[in-house]
Structures are given as structure tokens and as C-alpha cells.
Design a protein around this motif. Structure first.
Motif, PDB file in Angstrom:
ATOM      1  N   ALA A   1      60.819  -0.371   2.942  1.00 29.19           N
ATOM      2  CA  ALA A   1      59.961   0.608   3.616  1.00 29.19           C
ATOM      3  C   ALA A   1      59.184   1.425   2.590  1.00 29.19           C
ATOM      4  CB  ALA A   1      60.790   1.514   4.516  1.00 29.19           C
ATOM      5  N   LYS A   2      59.843   1.804   1.490  1.00 31.87           N
ATOM      6  CA  LYS A   2      59.161   2.556   0.430  1.00 31.87           C
ATOM      7  C   LYS A   2      58.070   1.709  -0.225  1.00 31.87           C
ATOM      8  CE  LYS A   2      62.823   5.805  -0.837  1.00 31.87           C
ATOM      9  NZ  LYS A   2      63.796   6.201  -1.880  1.00 31.87           N
ATOM     10  N   GLN A   3      58.348   0.421  -0.444  1.00 35.86           N
ATOM     11  CA  GLN A   3      57.335  -0.478  -1.007  1.00 35.86           C
ATOM     12  C   GLN A   3      56.146  -0.602  -0.049  1.00 35.86           C
ATOM     13  OE1 GLN A   3      59.238  -4.235  -1.793  1.00 35.86           O
ATOM     14  NE2 GLN A   3      60.534  -3.404  -3.404  1.00 35.86           N
ATOM     15  N   SER A   4      56.437  -0.714   1.222  1.00 39.97           N
ATOM     16  CA  SER A   4      55.384  -0.818   2.235  1.00 39.97           C
ATOM     17  C   SER A   4      54.521   0.430   2.232  1.00 39.97           C
ATOM     18  CB  SER A   4      56.003  -1.027   3.625  1.00 39.97           C
ATOM     19  OG  SER A   4      56.748  -2.227   3.673  1.00 39.97           O
ATOM     20  N   LEU A   5      55.169   1.580   2.189  1.00 38.93           N
ATOM     21  CA  LEU A   5      54.457   2.860   2.154  1.00 38.93           C
ATOM     22  C   LEU A   5      53.596   2.958   0.900  1.00 38.93           C
ATOM     23  CD1 LEU A   5      53.894   5.705   3.219  1.00 38.93           C
ATOM     24  CD2 LEU A   5      56.037   6.445   2.133  1.00 38.93           C
ATOM     25  N   GLU A   6      54.144   2.534  -0.232  1.00 37.34           N
ATOM     26  CA  GLU A   6      53.405   2.612  -1.498  1.00 37.34           C
ATOM     27  C   GLU A   6      52.135   1.759  -1.452  1.00 37.34           C
ATOM     28  OE1 GLU A   6      52.268   4.153  -4.863  1.00 37.34           O
ATOM     29  OE2 GLU A   6      54.087   4.818  -3.854  1.00 37.34           O
ATOM     30  N   ILE A   7      52.201   0.592  -0.838  1.00 37.46           N
ATOM     31  CA  ILE A   7      51.004  -0.255  -0.692  1.00 37.46           C
ATOM     32  C   ILE A   7      49.943   0.478   0.118  1.00 37.46           C
ATOM     33  CG2 ILE A   7      50.101  -2.325   0.446  1.00 37.46           C
ATOM     34  CD1 ILE A   7      52.690  -3.741  -0.381  1.00 37.46           C
ATOM     35  N   LEU A   8      50.368   1.135   1.185  1.00 27.76           N
ATOM     36  CA  LEU A   8      49.414   1.860   2.030  1.00 27.76           C
ATOM     37  C   LEU A   8      48.805   3.055   1.292  1.00 27.76           C
ATOM     38  CD1 LEU A   8      51.306   1.817   5.439  1.00 27.76           C
ATOM     39  CD2 LEU A   8      49.436   0.333   4.705  1.00 27.76           C
ATOM     40  N   ILE A   9      49.638   3.745   0.523  1.00 31.07           N
ATOM     41  CA  ILE A   9      49.147   4.899  -0.239  1.00 31.07           C
ATOM     42  C   ILE A   9      48.158   4.443  -1.314  1.00 31.07           C
ATOM     43  CG2 ILE A   9      49.828   6.684  -1.904  1.00 31.07           C
ATOM     44  CD1 ILE A   9      52.441   6.982  -0.230  1.00 31.07           C
TER      45      ILE A   9
ATOM     46  N   ALA B   1      50.853   4.636  10.244  1.00 32.28           N
ATOM     47  CA  ALA B   1      51.868   3.852   9.537  1.00 32.28           C
ATOM     48  C   ALA B   1      52.510   4.678   8.428  1.00 32.28           C
ATOM     49  CB  ALA B   1      51.251   2.579   8.968  1.00 32.28           C
ATOM     50  N   LYS B   2      51.697   5.351   7.620  1.00 34.49           N
ATOM     51  CA  LYS B   2      52.250   6.168   6.530  1.00 34.49           C
ATOM     52  C   LYS B   2      53.167   7.259   7.075  1.00 34.49           C
ATOM     53  CE  LYS B   2      48.263   6.975   4.300  1.00 34.49           C
ATOM     54  NZ  LYS B   2      47.300   7.372   3.245  1.00 34.49           N
ATOM     55  N   SER B   3      52.742   7.914   8.126  1.00 33.46           N
ATOM     56  CA  SER B   3      53.532   8.981   8.731  1.00 33.46           C
ATOM     57  C   SER B   3      54.890   8.458   9.207  1.00 33.46           C
ATOM     58  CB  SER B   3      52.761   9.599   9.892  1.00 33.46           C
ATOM     59  OG  SER B   3      53.573  10.506  10.598  1.00 33.46           O
ATOM     60  N   LEU B   4      54.869   7.323   9.886  1.00 31.66           N
ATOM     61  CA  LEU B   4      56.120   6.798  10.434  1.00 31.66           C
ATOM     62  C   LEU B   4      57.019   6.189   9.370  1.00 31.66           C
ATOM     63  CD1 LEU B   4      54.930   5.580  13.907  1.00 31.66           C
ATOM     64  CD2 LEU B   4      56.594   7.358  13.410  1.00 31.66           C
ATOM     65  N   PHE B   5      56.454   5.639   8.306  1.00 30.09           N
ATOM     66  CA  PHE B   5      57.310   5.182   7.193  1.00 30.09           C
ATOM     67  C   PHE B   5      58.046   6.374   6.596  1.00 30.09           C
ATOM     68  CE2 PHE B   5      54.724   1.186   6.649  1.00 30.09           C
ATOM     69  CZ  PHE B   5      55.776   0.316   6.891  1.00 30.09           C
TER      70      PHE B   5
ATOM     71  N   THR C   1      45.105  -0.997   5.452  1.00 24.09           N
ATOM     72  CA  THR C   1      46.118  -1.971   5.871  1.00 24.09           C
ATOM     73  C   THR C   1      45.673  -3.392   5.529  1.00 24.09           C
ATOM     74  OG1 THR C   1      45.115  -2.114   8.065  1.00 24.09           O
ATOM     75  CG2 THR C   1      46.905  -0.514   7.782  1.00 24.09           C
ATOM     76  N   GLU C   2      44.451  -3.555   5.065  1.00 27.46           N
ATOM     77  CA  GLU C   2      43.884  -4.893   4.851  1.00 27.46           C
ATOM     78  C   GLU C   2      44.619  -5.711   3.803  1.00 27.46           C
ATOM     79  OE1 GLU C   2      39.629  -4.946   4.349  1.00 27.46           O
ATOM     80  OE2 GLU C   2      39.391  -3.427   5.912  1.00 27.46           O
ATOM     81  N   LYS C   3      45.109  -5.093   2.750  1.00 33.41           N
ATOM     82  CA  LYS C   3      45.771  -5.831   1.670  1.00 33.41           C
ATOM     83  C   LYS C   3      47.292  -5.738   1.768  1.00 33.41           C
ATOM     84  CE  LYS C   3      41.923  -5.244  -1.491  1.00 33.41           C
ATOM     85  NZ  LYS C   3      41.457  -4.682  -2.748  1.00 33.41           N
ATOM     86  N   PHE C   4      47.775  -5.431   2.962  1.00 31.92           N
ATOM     87  CA  PHE C   4      49.219  -5.274   3.101  1.00 31.92           C
ATOM     88  C   PHE C   4      49.916  -6.611   2.873  1.00 31.92           C
ATOM     89  CE2 PHE C   4      53.256  -5.034   5.328  1.00 31.92           C
ATOM     90  CZ  PHE C   4      53.777  -3.921   4.694  1.00 31.92           C
ATOM     91  N   ASN C   5      50.999  -6.575   2.129  1.00 31.68           N
ATOM     92  CA  ASN C   5      51.789  -7.767   1.817  1.00 31.68           C
ATOM     93  C   ASN C   5      52.928  -7.894   2.829  1.00 31.68           C
ATOM     94  OD1 ASN C   5      53.352  -9.796   0.798  1.00 31.68           O
ATOM     95  ND2 ASN C   5      53.818  -8.771  -1.133  1.00 31.68           N
ATOM     96  N   TRP C   6      52.737  -8.718   3.834  1.00 33.40           N
ATOM     97  CA  TRP C   6      53.724  -8.880   4.901  1.00 33.40           C
ATOM     98  C   TRP C   6      55.025  -9.503   4.401  1.00 33.40           C
ATOM     99  CZ3 TRP C   6      53.434  -6.338   9.285  1.00 33.40           C
ATOM    100  CH2 TRP C   6      52.196  -5.857   9.693  1.00 33.40           C
ATOM    101  N   GLU C   7      55.004 -10.067   3.193  1.00 33.90           N
ATOM    102  CA  GLU C   7      56.222 -10.680   2.637  1.00 33.90           C
ATOM    103  C   GLU C   7      57.293  -9.632   2.314  1.00 33.90           C
ATOM    104  OE1 GLU C   7      56.664 -14.055   2.479  1.00 33.90           O
ATOM    105  OE2 GLU C   7      54.762 -14.031   3.561  1.00 33.90           O
TER     106      GLU C   7
END
Length: 121
Positions: free
Chosen positions: A92-100, A62-66, A105-111
Motif C-alpha cells: 500500500a505504501k509503494q502504491s501511494l508513493e507511485i501516486l505521489i 486514492a491517495k487519501s484512502l491509501f 494514475t496513468e503510470k500505476f504499476n498494477w504488479e
């Protein structure tokens, strides 16, 4: 092949969080039609697969593809094919930052997954 119809089907699937289905629609355009904005379509493919990887707990993929998708999509800022690229890249940057930050991926915010809306100017 109706490129616009397939493009819109990809958007519809993405917005329903069927990320793999969205990827398949856009992959059909990217691989079978010679288009001037093929890097844009490839960026959307990578974005959808990044979210798909989150659903499969593949944080590294996921991080790689973001990263790859952000680098491709940002070139089309602020608007392309009616889509708000600035917003998509920001999400996408916010999503990547959560993963970093969590390295999980457990606490990912799908919102924060962007909703793709075509703006007709």
C-alpha cells in the motif's frame, strides 16, 4: 450471516482485482456485524476503494484512502486473520508513493497490488 464466508469472498474478489466487489463484501461485515476488529475491516475497505479509485483515475481519492487504510492496518502488524499485514502495508505504501511521485494514475504499476493469502499457522 456467515462472517468468515463473506470475509473470504472479499479476499477472492480483491485478488481478482474486483476492488469494488471486495469493498462491498467487507462493508457488509463492517456495517452489519459487531466485531472487535472493525478498524481492520474498515482498513481493508479503504484499501480496496483506493485501488478502485486508481482504476477510475481518481488520484486524490486514492491517495487519501491509501493513507487512511495504512494507518488502520498497521495497528494489526504483522499478522491478522491469517493475512500478512506487514506485506499489505508495504505494498500500500509503494502504491501511494507511485501516486505521489507521478500525481497521476496513468503510470500505476498494477504488479505491486498485494495478493491476499490466508496463512494457517
Amino acid at each position: 450471516m456467515d462472517e468468515q464466508k463473506i470475509f473470504l469472498q472479499g479476499i477472492e474478489k480483491f485478488n481478482k482485482r474486483n476492488f469494488y466487489g471486495a469493498h462491498e463484501c467487507w462493508e457488509e461485515i463492517w456495517s452489519e456485524i459487531n466485531i472487535p476488529d472493525d478498524k481492520f475491516i474498515q482498513g481493508l475497505i479503504q484499501l480496496s476503494v483506493a485501488y478502485f479509485h486508481i482504476s477510475n483515475q481518481n488520484v486524490v481519492g486514492a491517495k487519501s484512502l491509501f493513507n487512511k487504510s495504512i494507518n488502520k492496518l498497521i495497528v494489526y502488524n504483522p499478522l491478522h486473520r491469517g493475512l500478512d499485514i506487514k506485506l499489505i502495508v508495504e505494498k500500500a505504501k509503494q502504491s501511494l508513493e507511485i501516486l505521489i511521485t507521478n500525481n497521476s494514475t496513468e503510470k500505476f504499476n498494477w504488479e505491486i497490488v498485494p495478493i491476499l493469502i490466508i496463512k494457517n499457522d
